[in-house]
Design a protein around this motif. Structure first.
Motif, short mmCIF file in Angstrom:
data_model
loop_
_atom_site.label_atom_id
_atom_site.label_comp_id
_atom_site.label_asym_id
_atom_site.label_seq_id
_atom_site.Cartn_x
_atom_site.Cartn_y
_atom_site.Cartn_z
N ALA A 93 -23.55 -2.27 19.45
CA ALA A 93 -23.95 -3.67 19.32
C ALA A 93 -25.46 -3.81 19.45
N TYR A 94 -26.04 -3.12 20.42
CA TYR A 94 -27.49 -3.16 20.61
C TYR A 94 -28.22 -2.68 19.36
N THR A 95 -27.80 -1.53 18.84
CA THR A 95 -28.48 -0.93 17.69
C THR A 95 -28.44 -1.84 16.48
N ARG A 96 -27.27 -2.42 16.20
CA ARG A 96 -27.14 -3.23 14.99
C ARG A 96 -27.71 -4.63 15.19
N TYR A 97 -27.23 -5.37 16.16
CA TYR A 97 -27.61 -6.78 16.27
C TYR A 97 -29.07 -6.97 16.62
N MET A 98 -29.60 -6.18 17.55
CA MET A 98 -31.01 -6.35 17.90
C MET A 98 -31.92 -5.94 16.74
N GLY A 99 -31.50 -4.93 15.98
CA GLY A 99 -32.26 -4.56 14.80
C GLY A 99 -32.25 -5.66 13.74
N ASP A 100 -31.09 -6.27 13.56
CA ASP A 100 -30.98 -7.35 12.57
C ASP A 100 -31.88 -8.53 12.95
N LEU A 101 -31.94 -8.83 14.24
CA LEU A 101 -32.76 -9.95 14.69
C LEU A 101 -34.25 -9.62 14.68
N SER A 102 -34.58 -8.35 14.86
CA SER A 102 -36.00 -7.97 14.94
C SER A 102 -36.69 -8.00 13.59
N GLY A 103 -36.08 -7.43 12.57
CA GLY A 103 -36.75 -7.36 11.28
C GLY A 103 -36.02 -8.02 10.13
N GLY A 104 -34.88 -8.62 10.44
CA GLY A 104 -34.03 -9.16 9.38
C GLY A 104 -34.66 -10.22 8.51
N GLN A 105 -35.44 -11.13 9.13
CA GLN A 105 -36.01 -12.23 8.35
C GLN A 105 -37.05 -11.73 7.35
N VAL A 106 -37.83 -10.73 7.76
CA VAL A 106 -38.83 -10.17 6.85
C VAL A 106 -38.15 -9.42 5.71
N LEU A 107 -37.12 -8.63 6.04
CA LEU A 107 -36.38 -7.90 5.01
C LEU A 107 -35.72 -8.88 4.04
N LYS A 108 -35.26 -9.99 4.56
CA LYS A 108 -34.65 -11.01 3.70
C LYS A 108 -35.65 -11.50 2.66
N LYS A 109 -36.87 -11.76 3.09
CA LYS A 109 -37.90 -12.25 2.17
C LYS A 109 -38.26 -11.21 1.12
N VAL A 110 -38.36 -9.94 1.55
CA VAL A 110 -38.68 -8.88 0.61
C VAL A 110 -37.59 -8.77 -0.45
N ALA A 111 -36.32 -8.75 -0.01
CA ALA A 111 -35.20 -8.63 -0.94
C ALA A 111 -35.10 -9.84 -1.86
N GLN A 112 -35.28 -11.02 -1.31
CA GLN A 112 -35.18 -12.24 -2.09
C GLN A 112 -36.22 -12.27 -3.21
N ARG A 113 -37.43 -11.85 -2.87
CA ARG A 113 -38.51 -11.87 -3.86
C ARG A 113 -38.33 -10.78 -4.91
N ALA A 114 -37.98 -9.57 -4.44
CA ALA A 114 -37.86 -8.44 -5.36
C ALA A 114 -36.71 -8.62 -6.33
N MET A 115 -35.59 -9.16 -5.87
CA MET A 115 -34.41 -9.31 -6.73
C MET A 115 -34.28 -10.69 -7.34
N LYS A 116 -35.30 -11.54 -7.05
CA LYS A 116 -35.31 -12.90 -7.61
C LYS A 116 -34.01 -13.65 -7.28
N LEU A 117 -33.61 -13.56 -6.03
CA LEU A 117 -32.41 -14.26 -5.58
C LEU A 117 -32.74 -15.73 -5.28
N PRO A 118 -31.73 -16.60 -5.27
CA PRO A 118 -31.98 -18.03 -5.05
C PRO A 118 -32.68 -18.30 -3.71
#
Length: 312
Positions: free
Chosen positions: A150-175
């Motif tokens: 739980a620590y490995t997955r959830y804390m990792g998702d919260l630490s960098g998830g929002q930045v990764l979301k923006k990178v993926a959204q921009r690169a794949m032209k998602l809504p």
């Protein structure tokens, strides 16, 4: 961390006096032990080719979809075992289903990518299956080790998830409304920083002896290794997929409407020759183009990841 600092930290957090001897693990908070004990493998995971390409915005949509499938099976297994052990004394303080659970969000992402019949379109890959099997084994035979997963997955998702979301959204032209990226959205958490502090404080008050803490660190290292196996598997699959990388690429002269001054390579050449006007033109050309924007987002991701490491 020095021995003196370790002792000060332990006392400040109510851990009592530090035990003398070789076993110093029990003298530190569990959150610190996990961060320190996984630092090396964490850095290895960040340097897998799949992750490096992701942070650069070089994302193949098909691989991104397969990655989401692997996450779906991983979180399904983990959250099944969390539900099974939600009243276990070593896990109950970390039970935050509304705030953290990701299975339903991943299901919506997969429906977006594969359509309403997505469940008949996806399957668990060999690497993801090994991860899933270990999570079920832990949940059924040694539930305290669920803390590491739980620590490995959830804390990792919260630490960098929002930045990764923006990178993926921009690169794949998602809504911009977030379809396909709900995995990265934690609607039940208003401040990721404050929630991580709460989660770490809950971990630190678990009543655990030194041996259990050692086992938790070892299991967290295994969790990172399972994730790296998934990344490596995706990288191998990528070698067989004939698909353009979704980073748009920087334009050549032919894509500038005949105006060579709009070409960033021409601007770079002139800037190198000492033209400040062209240096400015180069910067503007890079920032106007999607690739330049993705690179800026990638730089922000790297900086955010570096900062997040010290905040975890």
């Amino acid at each position: 961390m020095s021995a003196d600092k370790m002792a000060t930290t332990a006392s400040a957090n109510g851990a009592g006096p530090v035990n003398e001897g070789k076993d110093t693990l029990s003298s530190e908070d569990l959150s610190e032990l996990l961060a320190a004990g996984t630092k090396e493998v964490h850095e290895k995971a960040e340097n897998t080719q799949f992750v490096k390409d992701f942070l650069k915005g070089r994302i193949r949509k098909e691989l991104f979809k397969l990655g989401a499938v692997a996450l779906y099976y991983t979180y399904t297994a983990m959250e099944e075992e969390i539900e099974r052990n939600k009243d276990h004394p070593h896990f109950a303080p970390l039970y935050f289903p509304t705030e953290l659970h990701r299975r339903e969000a991943l299901a919506r992402d997969l429906e977006y990518f594969y359509g309403p019949d997505w469940q008949s379109e996806v399957s668990c890959s060999p690497a993801a299956q090994r991860y899933v099997d270990r999570i079920h084994e832990v949940g059924q035979e040694d539930p305290v080790l669920l803390v590491s997963h739980a620590y490995t997955r959830y804390m990792g998702d919260l630490s960098g998830g929002q930045v990764l979301k923006k990178v993926a959204q921009r690169a794949m032209k998602l809504p911009p409304t977030g379809e396909g990226l709900e995995f990265y959205t934690f609607d039940g958490i208003h401040s990721a920083k404050e929630f991580k502090q709460l989660y770490r404080s809950r971990m630190n008050v678990l009543v655990l002896d030194g041996d259990i803490k050692k086992r938790l660190v070892a299991e967290a290292v295994k969790a990172f290794q399972f994730n790296m196996e998934v990344f490596d598997e995706l990288e191998e699959i990528g070698k067989t997929i004939q698909e353009d990388v979704l980073d748009a690429g920087m334009p050549v002269h032919g894509a500038t409407g005949g105006d060579i001054s709009k070409c960033p390579y021409y601007s770079a050449k002139m800037a190198a020759a000492g033209g400040s006007e062209y240096a400015c033109q180069l910067a503007m050309a890079v920032l106007r183009h999607p690739t330049g924007q993705v690179l800026c987002a990638a730089l922000a991701a790297a900086l955010a990841g570096f900062a997040a490491w010290y905040l975890m």
